[in-house]
Design a protein around this motif. Sequence first.
Motif, short mmCIF file in Angstrom:
data_model
loop_
_atom_site.label_atom_id
_atom_site.label_comp_id
_atom_site.label_asym_id
_atom_site.label_seq_id
_atom_site.Cartn_x
_atom_site.Cartn_y
_atom_site.Cartn_z
N ASP A 122 -6.01 21.32 -12.22
CA ASP A 122 -5.59 20.04 -12.81
C ASP A 122 -4.52 19.37 -11.94
N LYS A 123 -3.59 20.20 -11.39
CA LYS A 123 -2.56 19.63 -10.53
C LYS A 123 -3.17 18.98 -9.30
N GLU A 124 -4.12 19.69 -8.68
CA GLU A 124 -4.73 19.16 -7.46
C GLU A 124 -5.44 17.85 -7.73
N LYS A 125 -6.20 17.80 -8.85
CA LYS A 125 -6.93 16.57 -9.17
C LYS A 125 -5.97 15.41 -9.36
N TYR A 126 -4.87 15.68 -10.06
CA TYR A 126 -3.91 14.61 -10.32
C TYR A 126 -3.24 14.15 -9.03
N VAL A 127 -2.86 15.12 -8.18
CA VAL A 127 -2.23 14.78 -6.89
C VAL A 127 -3.19 13.94 -6.04
N VAL A 128 -4.46 14.36 -6.00
CA VAL A 128 -5.45 13.62 -5.19
C VAL A 128 -5.62 12.20 -5.72
N GLU A 129 -5.64 12.07 -7.06
CA GLU A 129 -5.81 10.74 -7.64
C GLU A 129 -4.65 9.82 -7.27
N ILE A 130 -3.41 10.34 -7.42
CA ILE A 130 -2.24 9.54 -7.05
C ILE A 130 -2.25 9.23 -5.56
N GLN A 131 -2.61 10.24 -4.75
CA GLN A 131 -2.63 10.07 -3.31
C GLN A 131 -3.64 9.00 -2.90
N GLU A 132 -4.79 9.04 -3.57
CA GLU A 132 -5.83 8.04 -3.25
C GLU A 132 -5.35 6.63 -3.54
N ARG A 133 -4.70 6.47 -4.70
CA ARG A 133 -4.21 5.14 -5.04
C ARG A 133 -3.14 4.67 -4.05
N TYR A 134 -2.25 5.61 -3.71
CA TYR A 134 -1.19 5.27 -2.77
C TYR A 134 -1.76 4.92 -1.40
N GLU A 135 -2.73 5.72 -0.93
CA GLU A 135 -3.33 5.47 0.39
C GLU A 135 -4.13 4.17 0.38
N THR A 136 -4.81 3.92 -0.75
CA THR A 136 -5.56 2.66 -0.85
C THR A 136 -4.63 1.47 -0.76
N GLU A 137 -3.51 1.58 -1.48
CA GLU A 137 -2.53 0.49 -1.43
C GLU A 137 -1.99 0.32 -0.01
N LEU A 138 -1.71 1.44 0.64
CA LEU A 138 -1.19 1.40 2.00
C LEU A 138 -2.22 0.81 2.97
N LYS A 139 -3.49 1.21 2.77
CA LYS A 139 -4.57 0.72 3.63
C LYS A 139 -4.72 -0.79 3.50
N ASN A 197 2.51 1.06 -11.01
CA ASN A 197 1.75 1.00 -9.74
C ASN A 197 2.58 1.44 -8.54
N ASN A 198 3.62 2.17 -8.80
CA ASN A 198 4.43 2.70 -7.71
C ASN A 198 3.94 4.14 -7.46
N TYR A 199 2.84 4.23 -6.73
CA TYR A 199 2.16 5.52 -6.59
C TYR A 199 2.94 6.50 -5.71
N ARG A 200 3.72 5.98 -4.80
CA ARG A 200 4.52 6.87 -3.96
C ARG A 200 5.53 7.65 -4.81
N LYS A 201 6.25 6.94 -5.71
CA LYS A 201 7.20 7.59 -6.60
C LYS A 201 6.49 8.52 -7.58
N ALA A 202 5.35 8.04 -8.08
CA ALA A 202 4.58 8.87 -9.02
C ALA A 202 4.20 10.19 -8.37
N LEU A 203 3.72 10.13 -7.11
CA LEU A 203 3.33 11.34 -6.40
C LEU A 203 4.55 12.25 -6.17
N GLU A 204 5.68 11.66 -5.83
CA GLU A 204 6.89 12.44 -5.55
C GLU A 204 7.32 13.23 -6.78
N PHE A 205 7.36 12.57 -7.95
CA PHE A 205 7.82 13.27 -9.15
C PHE A 205 6.78 14.24 -9.69
#
Length: 635
Positions: A329-346, A306-314
């Motif tokens: 496929d890359k964009e979809k995966y980046v958006v998914e990680i970004q959404e989780r990270y932003e949700t957590e941040l929100k 659940n460390n989405y920031r690190k997941a997005l970075e790598f």
Amino acid sequence: MSISAQTTEDKLLDSLSGAYSRNLHTKPQAAKEAALQWLKESRRLNKNLQEAQALYALGNLANIMGDYKSTIKYTNETIALLKASNIEKGLAACYNILASAYKSLGEYPKSIDNFMECLRYARLTNNQVQEANAYQNIATLYLLQKDYKKSAENLDRAAELYRIKGDVDGEFTTLFNFANIYKEQGKFEQARKHYQTVLEYRVKEGNNAVVAYININLSQMLVLEGKCREAIIALKKTLVLLEELKFHSDIVIVLNDLGLCESKLGHTKSAINYFQRALAIGEKQSLFQYKSDIYKNLAQLYEKENNYRKALEFYKKGVASVAEQNSLDKEKYVVEIQERYETELKEAKIQLLEKEQKLSDAELQKAELTVKRQHVLRNALIAGFILVLISLVILRLSYVKRLRIQKELSVQQEKYAKQKLSEMMKDHKLSVIERYQEGQDEERSRLAREIHDGIGSDLASIKIAFEHYTEQHEEDLKSKRIATAISNACIDLRSLSHQLHPLPFSKIGFTSFLSDFINQVIKKSDLNIQTYLFPREDIDLLPDELLADVYRIVQELINNIIKHAEASHADVQLTKHKDHLNIVVNDNGKGFQKSKKQGIGLRNIKERLQKIKGTLDIDSNSGHGTSITIDIPTN
């Protein structure tokens, strides 16, 4: 400088060279120290050849230890020094390890270029071992492309050369690479059998480097079979050996495999630790072949944590290192990680606002709407930026690839045109030779018929008439001598007719015909000829067209000996081998200089051999006789 001083200097350099060789596969650090001291002393004593050998030793050791940048540096210095000294002998070995280093760094075009240079210098200096080493390494390039057939073909070439040279070490290396092919094909039992055979030999030899390589491959097969716990035990033992040897590139491979095993067993933190260690060594040594996989594995592991920031970075790093992957496929995966990270941040921001500021429901909704708008805007910007970046990378790669293909196509077209022209010239020359020899054979046949049917018939009639005459004058000695002379003339005429145009050998036996011809030569000259025909039955079974050429060649050689050699003795030997016929003709005559312009007889022989793809070797010196060896393919 005195002789004793020179001897002392040579002994010092030899001792440092010996220390390097003894420790190369068991104590690499000690070998490196010896090689560095060897280089230092060589430069101090201004011994260029020793300096080149020391530089090569350092490049070879760096290649074994996985320090490929140092391999390239030291080897290029060696090549420059050898070329400056006009020494070609060691260049094949230099280009071989240089190509191997480029291959390990993933720079395959440079690698194959240097392998080609290795082959060129190996053939130039008749170094079959280095030629075999080049084929061995080219096979590993094809293995990386999963072209198992071409990989095996190059290994077969290498194995044949090792067998010719009696190089047992090279044959075991070939067996190791065949095991790698079986491993890549999923034929694990066959691979293990080959690995174990090589392992036993290398353990007895004390070659810890190759022992480590074999254990890596045996462990990787356990990983592929899903036997992760067994694999971890084997990999950890191998890791200890590699760390002692300081083989950095192989340490990266083992750490990566340990990370995969721990990940499959659910040990996320251990897996992350192994991948991070592999990544640190790989970046330091410029090893790129595992980076994208490690980035992807780390992204997935941090996602599980659940460390989405690190997941997005790598994941972003993985995308940057492998531009050929599907951009959508890359964009979809980046958006998914970004959404989780932003949700957590929100959610964290909302909790902070509730605790510190105690916002009202209306203010909270407003904050949520603001966060959502920022979230959507940020996602759109990130997706757009990534899409543009990937498009630019793909366009750049496509452009570079197209230029490379155009250049290669141009080179291939030029090469093909030259080859076609050469073939046309060769075919034309062979056609001219064949027409000339066909004309010769037709003329011989015509003359033979004229002699046999014309002069032969007339002489036979004279003989019969004279025989009737001698029957009535039996006591006339002069008539008997004339009858004998006519009979001998008939025999000589028939022999001449057969020599000009022999009967089909399948009817009378080639070896008998040739022996008869040689016996006739012996009777008519002072030359003693010893004949060896073996095995006669196999020689007689050869095609008549080929035997006709063989007869003409032997006939021409014997005539040359009689006319020019002033010899008293000659040997004629024909030996039928599996795929070729060997002809050896020796004489004890006066010999001749090869540089001297050759006569029509030898030119005729060479043209006839060119037509049937035979080879000719002449060993002759003035006053020492002549030996001519001919090989004619029979397949």
